[in-house]
Design an enzyme around this catalytic site. Structure first.
Site, PDB file in Angstrom:
ATOM      1  N   GLY A 117       2.346   5.875  -2.833  1.00 27.17           N
ATOM      2  CA  GLY A 117       3.413   6.795  -3.243  1.00 27.17           C
ATOM      3  C   GLY A 117       3.362   7.099  -4.730  1.00 27.17           C
ATOM      4  O   GLY A 117       3.437   8.256  -5.154  1.00 27.17           O
ATOM      5  N   THR A 123       0.827  -1.215   0.000  1.00 31.86           N
ATOM      6  CA  THR A 123       0.000   0.000   0.000  1.00 31.86           C
ATOM      7  C   THR A 123       0.855   1.257   0.000  1.00 31.86           C
ATOM      8  O   THR A 123       0.485   2.259  -0.607  1.00 31.86           O
ATOM      9  CB  THR A 123      -0.941   0.045   1.221  1.00 31.86           C
ATOM     10  OG1 THR A 123      -0.276  -0.518   2.329  1.00 31.86           O
ATOM     11  CG2 THR A 123      -2.223  -0.691   0.943  1.00 31.86           C
ATOM     12  N   ASP A 124       1.994   1.223   0.679  1.00 31.12           N
ATOM     13  CA  ASP A 124       2.881   2.388   0.677  1.00 31.12           C
ATOM     14  C   ASP A 124       3.407   2.661  -0.722  1.00 31.12           C
ATOM     15  O   ASP A 124       3.424   3.802  -1.184  1.00 31.12           O
ATOM     16  CB  ASP A 124       4.076   2.140   1.603  1.00 31.12           C
ATOM     17  CG  ASP A 124       3.764   2.496   3.042  1.00 31.12           C
ATOM     18  OD1 ASP A 124       3.346   3.630   3.284  1.00 31.12           O
ATOM     19  OD2 ASP A 124       3.952   1.635   3.923  1.00 31.12           O
ATOM     20  N   ALA A 125       3.871   1.602  -1.369  1.00 34.89           N
ATOM     21  CA  ALA A 125       4.445   1.768  -2.713  1.00 34.89           C
ATOM     22  C   ALA A 125       3.392   2.316  -3.671  1.00 34.89           C
ATOM     23  O   ALA A 125       3.659   3.236  -4.459  1.00 34.89           O
ATOM     24  CB  ALA A 125       4.976   0.423  -3.215  1.00 34.89           C
TER      25      ALA A 125
END
Lengths: 421, 405
Positions: free
Chosen positions: A189, A184-186
């Protein structure tokens, strides 16, 4: 054309991004040439700096945190390259005033705090718009700014299960597993930068800014839209099935010779299966009724996987890749981080760039995620040390002088060393 | 173009962009979908016959294969118009160049070298349309020793490092969930395209964008790549049930993240066992990480008393990070996502009502929008060839007879 020209060199951003998702958005912005000024509080530096003393994870050069661990953490140093770093205490009127002055000369503001934080600072979009009517502001909380979960904090480890993605990851009949990188972070981002580019183009056309709300949960759900539509059309809840695929068999990571060594093989058609049988020296399998058609191979995948692994077990992964790719069959070794770095393809394409960091040393980092033929961009600066550019930015951009700076530093509004807690 | 002058009446940020989507995979389709969903006029160009191979992926509403009703195709091709065109013919090539002569962006995912062979190289496209942006999305990029190699998502997940860290240490690595590498590749295609568009806004210059699916995925593996250089060791797979993973509760699995000593105490207060917070084995984040297995054993009977939602709503307000493992049915009925309208219904002429994810992010002035369903195979042939390019019905019939369209 001069390849040092950067596609977004006309753009300036002042950002409060931290950890990964928001930091990746602004890293991409910086990679493409924008001047990105990251603001941190001395009292609470970016959590991906690892804390002082170190307590928030991350890896340090030679496993040694050193005197100033916050300048040496691989987490922070990866996703903050090409940025300038300054410290400002936004809880003081003066710090906030300087921030708003920077906003007034910037194009973009980005943040990924928990939802409440910008309101607490009194720095929501309406306030920023007052000092800069055409500002673009992106806000990237875990679950968005509105809705029943909007005020719950989240990070990659807790948002990933909320997207449905984790439910897809696991061995057959096994428990759901979090991914090794926290997708989810990737995704958040990347999507954050995608949103900023849309807003920039709109501003180029109209002069108008806007506010962008990115829920990291929703951004990631768009990456499994194919599973969403599968469920909504058929009512089938997807089951965890290891590396098995919906359309292809064989399809898996098969054990090879060597410690923890694996090769990925996927066979897309009956013709590829026939060719694989010949490569494995098992022509008789090409006529085996259990495996003739894709549906049959999918139904008999257990037996199929055993046959393939019997063949891969005593061979090394790269030679298997060469053999299968020679016959047009998708195949490659499962590479660990050090092997990704050494891979012939990425080396030949010069994907990695050498970065000299004054406190963390010289290392290789993934370069530009895409290649623009005329304005490629590059890693021009290592990640900033804490507060490294405070003086430069406040003096050059806002016209402060030595006396002003000394005063701000003395009162802890800006500076370079965090207080020990 | 001049900056800050042209009115943007329809509130779509990309309404000034014309895109030709010649891609034939999930990555290219997703790249062009993002362009279309934010307002670009996208014409999808498919080979006559079966069309884009994504059409064959299904699922199909009644289980029978139909190029027009595949759910994945419908999701990935919202807001696009669709035509058929055989680029292997001279007439097909000329028609494509004619389309490109008024286009801003071309998206393609052919094997490297194909466009050159067809006489559709970037130089040729730029000759008919100065300033054009060509975005090529391929498994390994346009150059390098692997450029002609074949790949699927599991292969991309393997070579980019993403698989090696998924799963359990004693078992085989697991590929990244879903079709992760294609979506990263598609998103990188979109970001590369839009960066080029933004640069063209100020310079008038176009360019060729080379996206490698391998690099797109390896780009989000940078932390592990730097960490491996620091420690001499590559990150491996985690043991079962570690604190960064999921813990079983009454009706599913939750991820928990307790960031400091205060929230650690608050958690045990919520559970009604405040004395548990005093255990010296778990006195700090560092200690808790060190004694992970004991911590899970300790938490297991307590968590078994609560549902995922009870934990989320009980611990969330205490600033403890909680993640519920939402299986697909729970995801679609999740109250938060429902409240936000995260999923949208679309009427499709063949497939009927289809529910798909909505906006990936929300823009106050130029919102995401669903204007049209994915095109049926060749649906806009007449509109594009006769109304837009000005050919006659006889021309079109002739091309159809010759297999050009």
């Amino acid at each position: 054309m001069d390849k040092r020209v950067l596609p977004l060199q006309h753009v300036r951003a002042v950002v409060l991004t931290q950890a990964w998702a928001g930091a990746l958005t602004t890293q991409l912005l910086a990679d493409m040439g924008a001047e990105v000024i990251q603001i941190e509080a001395l009292e609470r530096p970016d959590v991906w700096r690892g804390g002082y003393p170190p307590r928030n994870g991350g890896t340090y050069p030679e496993n040694n945190p050193g005197e100033r661990p916050y300048n040496r953490n691989a987490n922070y140093n990866t996703v903050n390259r090409n940025k300038l770093g300054i410290t400002l205490d936004l809880t003081t009127e003066e710090g906030k005033g300087l921030f708003l002055e920077l906003v007034s000369i910037s194009d973009i503001v980005a943040e990924n705090f928990a939802t409440r934080v910008m309101a607490n600072f009194g720095l929501e979009y309406a306030e920023l718009k007052r000092v800069n009517p055409s500002i673009i502001m992106i806000r990237m909380p875990a679950f968005g700014l509105q809705g029943p979960y909007a005020h719950y904090p989240g990070n990659g480890g807790t948002t990933e299960p909320m997207t449905g993605m984790t439910s897809l990851l696991g061995y057959k009949d096994g428990v759901p597993l979090s991914s090794g990188i926290m997708h989810t972070d990737a995704i958040g981002g990347e999507m954050g930068f995608a949103a900023l580019l849309i807003a920039l183009h709109h501003r180029h056309r109209t002069g108008q800014g806007q506010e962008i709300e990115l829920s990291q949960q929703e951004a990631a759900i768009s990456f499994i839209g194919d599973h969403v539509v599968d469920y909504t059309m058929t009512g089938r809840v997807p089951q965890r099935q290891g590396n098995r695929d919906r359309w292809m068999a064989p399809h898996g990571n098969y054990r090879c010779k060597g410690e923890d060594s694996w090769v990925a093989i996927s066979v897309r058609s009956d013709a590829e299966w026939q060719r694989l049988c010949i490569l494995m020296g098992r022509q008789e399998l090409a006529e085996d009724a259990r495996f003739l058609k894709t549906e049959e191979r999918l139904a008999n995948a257990d037996a199929l996987d055993r046959l393939v692994e019997d063949w891969t077990l005593d061979k090394e992964a790269y030679p298997i890749m060469e053999l299968l790719q020679g016959q047009g069959i998708p195949c490659a070794p499962v590479l660990k981080a050090s092997e990704v770095l050494d891979s012939p393809q990425l080396q030949a394409r010069g994907f990695f760039e050498t970065v000299h960091h004054p406190e963390a040393g010289t290392h290789q980092m993934p370069g530009m995620p895409w290649r623009l033929s005329r304005t490629p961009g590059s890693i021009r600066l290592p990640a900033p040390c804490l507060g490294e550019h405070s003086r430069r930015v406040l003096m050059e951009h806002l016209g402060l002088n030595e006396t002003d700076l000394a005063d701000l530093e003395q009162r802890g509004i800006t500076g370079q060393d965090p207080p020990i807690d | 173009m001049s900056l800050g002058t042209s009115p943007n009446r329809d509130r779509s940020a990309l309404s000034d962009l014309r895109v030709i989507d010649c891609s034939g995979d999930v990555a290219g389709a997703y790249c062009a979908k993002l362009l279309a969903d934010f307002g670009a006029g996208v014409i999808k160009v498919e080979p006559p016959g079966a069309g884009d191979q994504v059409r064959s992926l299904g699922p199909f509403p009644d289980g029978t294969s139909d190029p027009d009703s595949g759910g994945i195709f419908i999701y990935l091709n919202t807001n696009k118009r669709g035509i058929t065109l055989n680029l292997e013919t001279a007439a097909g090539r000329d028609l494509l160049l004619e389309l490109v002569s008024s286009a801003d962006v071309v998206v393609e995912s052919f094997a490297p070298g194909t466009l050159d062979r067809l006489g559709l190289s970037f130089e040729e496209l730029e000759r008919v349309r100065p300033g054009v942006i060509l975005t090529s999305i391929t498994p390994f990029g346009q150059t390098g020793p692997w450029r002609d190699y074949q790949a699927t998502d599991i292969v991309e997940s393997a070579v980019s490092g993403l698989s090696y860290v998924n799963g359990l240490p004693e078992r085989e690595p697991l590929k990244a969930p879903g079709l992760q590498s294609y979506y990263h590749g598609g998103t990188c295609g979109f970001m590369g395209t839009m960066t080029a568009v933004c640069y063209r806004d100020v310079s008038g210059v176009g360019q060729h964008v080379d996206v490698s699916l391998m690099e797109a995925s390896a780009s989000v593996f940078g932390v592990q790549i730097l960490a491996a250089q620091h420690s001499g060791q590559s990150q491996g797979r985690r043991r079962a049930g570690n604190p960064a993973g999921l813990l079983p509760c009454k009706d599913g699995y939750v991820a928990l993240n307790i960031r400091n000593e205060l929230t650690w105490r608050h958690m045990w207060l919520f559970f009604g066992e405040p004395e548990m917070a005093d255990d010296p084995r778990f006195s700090s984040v560092v200690e808790r990480r060190k004694h992970g297995e004991e911590l899970e054993a300790l938490l297991a009977p307590t968590l078994a008393r609560y549902t995922m939602e009870e934990l989320l709503h009980g611990l969330g307000p205490l600033r403890i990070l909680v993640g519920m493992n939402l299986e697909m049915d729970r995801l679609l009925s999740d109250p938060h996502l429902q409240d936000r309208g995260a999923f949208v219904e679309q009427q499709h002429p063949v497939a009927g009502t289809v529910v798909i994810p909505g906006a990936p992010f929300r823009m106050s002035e130029t919102p995401w929008s669903l204007r049209a369903a994915a095109p049926l195979l060749g649906q806009h042939n007449e509109e594009v060839y006769t109304q837009m390019l000005g050919y006659s019905a006889q021309d079109l019939a002739g091309w159809q007879a010759e297999g050009v369209v």
